[in-house]
Design a protein around this motif. Structure first.
Motif, PDB file in Angstrom:
ATOM      1  N   MET A 286       0.870  -1.183   0.000  1.00  0.00           N
ATOM      2  CA  MET A 286       0.000   0.000   0.000  1.00  0.00           C
ATOM      3  C   MET A 286       0.906   1.232   0.000  1.00  0.00           C
ATOM      4  O   MET A 286       1.664   1.438   0.953  1.00  0.00           O
ATOM      5  N   LYS A 287       0.827   2.047  -1.092  1.00  0.00           N
ATOM      6  CA  LYS A 287       1.732   3.198  -1.216  1.00  0.00           C
ATOM      7  C   LYS A 287       0.955   4.514  -1.245  1.00  0.00           C
ATOM      8  O   LYS A 287       0.034   4.690  -2.034  1.00  0.00           O
ATOM      9  N   LEU A 288       1.364   5.396  -0.340  1.00  0.00           N
ATOM     10  CA  LEU A 288       0.871   6.774  -0.352  1.00  0.00           C
ATOM     11  C   LEU A 288       1.916   7.586  -1.112  1.00  0.00           C
ATOM     12  O   LEU A 288       3.028   7.807  -0.628  1.00  0.00           O
TER      13      LEU A 288
ATOM     14  N   ASN B  92       8.117   8.183  -7.767  1.00  0.00           N
ATOM     15  CA  ASN B  92       9.090   7.399  -7.000  1.00  0.00           C
ATOM     16  C   ASN B  92       9.243   7.878  -5.559  1.00  0.00           C
ATOM     17  O   ASN B  92      10.204   7.523  -4.888  1.00  0.00           O
ATOM     18  N   GLU B  93       8.330   8.727  -5.119  1.00  0.00           N
ATOM     19  CA  GLU B  93       8.352   9.203  -3.729  1.00  0.00           C
ATOM     20  C   GLU B  93       7.079   8.701  -3.049  1.00  0.00           C
ATOM     21  O   GLU B  93       5.970   9.034  -3.485  1.00  0.00           O
ATOM     22  N   PHE B  94       7.249   7.928  -1.990  1.00  0.00           N
ATOM     23  CA  PHE B  94       6.045   7.343  -1.378  1.00  0.00           C
ATOM     24  C   PHE B  94       6.310   6.895   0.060  1.00  0.00           C
ATOM     25  O   PHE B  94       7.457   6.737   0.494  1.00  0.00           O
ATOM     26  N   LEU B  95       5.200   6.693   0.772  1.00  0.00           N
ATOM     27  CA  LEU B  95       5.184   6.023   2.077  1.00  0.00           C
ATOM     28  C   LEU B  95       4.515   4.682   1.847  1.00  0.00           C
ATOM     29  O   LEU B  95       3.411   4.621   1.294  1.00  0.00           O
TER      30      LEU B  95
ATOM     31  N   GLY C 202      12.230   8.612  -0.756  1.00  0.00           N
ATOM     32  CA  GLY C 202      12.254   9.921  -1.393  1.00  0.00           C
ATOM     33  C   GLY C 202      11.428  10.996  -0.714  1.00  0.00           C
ATOM     34  O   GLY C 202      11.177  12.049  -1.300  1.00  0.00           O
ATOM     35  N   LEU C 203      11.014  10.766   0.525  1.00  0.00           N
ATOM     36  CA  LEU C 203      10.172  11.753   1.216  1.00  0.00           C
ATOM     37  C   LEU C 203      10.982  12.716   2.089  1.00  0.00           C
ATOM     38  O   LEU C 203      10.406  13.558   2.763  1.00  0.00           O
TER      39      LEU C 203
END
Length: 639
Positions: free
Chosen positions: A180-182, A187-190, A211-212
């Motif tokens: 599950m990606k926020l 290419n930047e996610f939680l 990348g956050l």
């Protein structure tokens, strides 16, 4: 002649004090008003922020649902509220949908919105209403939330529970893997990653970011917030609630708990797991990287058993997640499953310690005797029969100790006439009476403490049983005779009308096993109290043991009825059989093994034999002699 006026200093001081008190009261009232105003302003500010968040969430939802707006325009509109995370809201996954992970034991549903588990069902267990066929649901209908409070570099505060994650479900070998990606960009996610293996209650849960570091404020940890309102799953909500509380583990392996009641809090450090324990089911969050601090909260939701029938406890945890090199990287696990000692122990994560087996020797008895023995018996026979056989084996193993206790009582009973004779002879000299009594014990080869020691040895086993049976998961929803659930009370009659005092102490039902146990206790005490009183001579200045024992004959059964009426029937069955067997063993010992005439003859023979004092006896004699000498010296000084 006119009197001279004088200054009355007392009056001046009095007025001064009154003035000071009035000024203090005015100042104090002013401070109180200011505090009230500040609290009111603070409350209004919080409410305003919450309203703004709700409005923002609604605005985001409205923009996402607006099919007339293209993705570019949506992104521009959402950036004002979500900043970089507006990217995730424009993806096709920005819908209130769920993804299911399922194996033979559990079924989990993970929502796109928030990326967390919104439903956790245990497939092999039913709630107390067995006829309905309703499975145990630890999470459903928004009783749980999991949130990360994100602090962005442009001073936004965003909650992951309000944002949409992009799901990707794959299979790696036999394992189901859900990512599950926020997203804040391509290419930047939680990421929340769930891995479910076959035949497991434990779910791998990786929480990481990529990348956050350019999006989030990484100077301080972010808060992980995990809340859960626990559903009722057992027949007696008050009994179930008695064994529900938060447990947590320190980094050194030590287990602690928050406590029960209203608004209980703990702030432990270096915690490696948080367990939201119910009576027979548990939700646990484990981490390989200890949480530096934790704020844990527990609140009792059952104030009236007739009205509060849905939930048992409100649990909350706030846990800081620290950044490593500007990113989050936590290897964690979720456990949704039974609070069963054997099931928990097989995971080798120390989580079996949330099962309350007692401390010290009581825990050892449960771990190394009761659990293995009962587990073996219950593997090939019914649970009710297993309890009976288990009790018989325990009582047989304890029978030598019981025999020694009865034998000691018999010896003391034989010696009682001589002890009474010494008491009458040295009635005015208590010290001499004590010395002569000790000499008689020594000559006769009788230890007055021999009857107490065996009884003390049996106490740990009795206490261990009080911990073992309420924690025995095997008993849940297993019937025996009239009891339909050995883990709950065995009501043979119940009523709806609330009877003051009686309903609060005894309950609104009558359980039969506690009645049988109370009857067995009554006859056991009736049979043994006479011997115990006869064995122990009345000491001057000491309470009348005969009266105390007579009272206890009636008090003990009443206490059994009151306290065990709402307890699990398995424990009451154990106590009933235990007392019944003890009565049987006592009758056999009295009839076939203890002969008063032989004991008397043996004691008389012992008196003729030379006796050597033990170190303890010698020390006691010397102390008594010293005390006697001091008494004589004091009497001489007085003369």
């Amino acid at each position: 002649m006119e009197e001279k006026k004088k200054f009355d200093f007392n009056t001046i001081i009095g007025f001064g004090l009154i003035f000071i008190i009035i000024m203090w009261m005015m100042y104090n009232n002013r401070n109180t008003e200011l505090k009230e105003q500040q609290e009111k302003a603070k409350k209004e500010k919080i409410e305003k922020q919450q309203q703004q968040k709700q409005v923002a969430v609604k605005q985001v939802a409205a923009v996402i649902k607006d099919s007339t707006v293209n993705d570019t325009m949506k992104l521009q509109k959402l950036k004002g509220t979500l900043g970089s995370f507006a990217y995730s809201a424009t993806l096709p996954s920005a819908k209130e949908e769920v993804t299911t992970l399922e194996n033979e034991f559990i079924r989990l549903k993970i929502a796109n919105k928030g990326g967390y588990i919104v439903e956790a069902i245990l497939k092999n267990y039913e709630r107390f209403e067995k006829k309905s066929g309703q499975l145990v649901e630890l999470i459903k209908d928004n009783n749980s939330s999991f949130n990360l409070q994100l602090q962005t570099k442009d001073n936004r505060v965003l909650n992951t529970k309000d944002l949409f994650f992009e799901p990707t479900l794959t299979k790696v070998g036999v394992n189901q893997v859900l990512s599950m990606k926020l997203k804040a960009g391509a290419n930047e996610f939680l990421e929340f990653k769930y891995v479910l293996a076959p035949n497991q209650y434990l779910v791998d849960f990786d929480l990481r970011s990529q990348g956050l570091n350019t999006v989030l404020n990484t100077a301080k940890p972010i808060d992980l917030q995990w809340d859960l309102k626990t559903y009722r799953n057992e027949k007696s909500i008050s009994y179930e609630n008695r064994y529900a509380e938060i447990y947590f583990e320190h980094e050194d392996g030590k287990i602690d708990y928050v406590g029960q009641g209203t608004d209980k809090e703990e702030n432990p450090e270096k915690t490696t797991y948080i367990a939201y324990k119910q009576h027979f089911f548990t939700s646990i969050l484990l981490t390989k990287t200890p949480f530096a601090t934790a704020k844990l909260y527990s609140n009792n939701l059952v104030n009236d058993e007739k009205k509060d029938t849905l939930f048992t406890k409100q649990y909350k945890a706030t846990l800081p997640l620290a950044f490593t090199n500007g990113e989050l990287d936590y290897k964690m696990n979720w456990y949704y499953g039974p609070t069963d000692y054997k099931t928990l122990k097989k995971y080798d994560r120390n989580i079996e310690k949330i099962v309350p087996l007692g401390w010290g020797i009581f825990g050892w008895i449960n771990k190394f005797i009761f659990i293995p023995l009962f587990g073996f018996l219950s593997s090939f026979m019914g649970l009710g029969i297993a309890i009976i056989v288990f009790t018989i084996l325990i009582k047989i193993a304890m029978s030598p100790i019981t025999f020694k206790s009865f034998l000691s009582q018999a010896k003391m009973k034989v010696l009682r006439p001589e002890i009474m004779e010494i008491g009458e002879k040295f009635q005015k000299d208590p010290m001499k009476k004590q010395q002569e009594t000790m000499k008689l014990y020594n000559k006769a080869g009788v230890n007055p403490m021999a009857g107490c020691i065996p009884a003390l040895i049996q106490i740990p086993f009795m206490y261990a049983s009080f911990q073992f049976f309420p924690s025995a998961f095997e008993l849940r929803q297993k019937g025996f005779l009239w009891a339909d659930d050995l883990s709950s009370f065995d009501a043979v009659y119940s009523w709806e009308t609330h009877i003051p005092i009686i309903s609060s102490i005894y309950g609104n039902h009558i359980s039969l096993f506690p009645i049988l146990a109370a009857i067995a206790i009554f006859f056991y005490m009736k049979m043994t109290s006479g011997d115990q009183v006869m064995a122990q001579p009345q000491q001057e200045g000491m309470p009348d043991m005969a009266k105390i024992m007579k009272i206890m004959i009636y008090v003990s059964p009443v206490m059994m009825l009151l306290f065990f009426n709402s307890y699990g029937s398995g424990l009451s069955l154990y106590n009933f059989i235990s007392n019944l067997i003890t009565i049987g063993i006592m009758l056999v010992i009295k009839k076939y093994f203890i002969n008063s005439d032989k004991i008397h003859a043996q004691i008389q023979e012992n008196k003729t034999k030379p006796k050597t004092e033990s170190k303890f006896q010698k020390k006691m004699r010397e102390m008594m002699e010293q005390a006697e000498e001091q008494k004589k010296l004091q009497q001489k000084k007085k003369k």
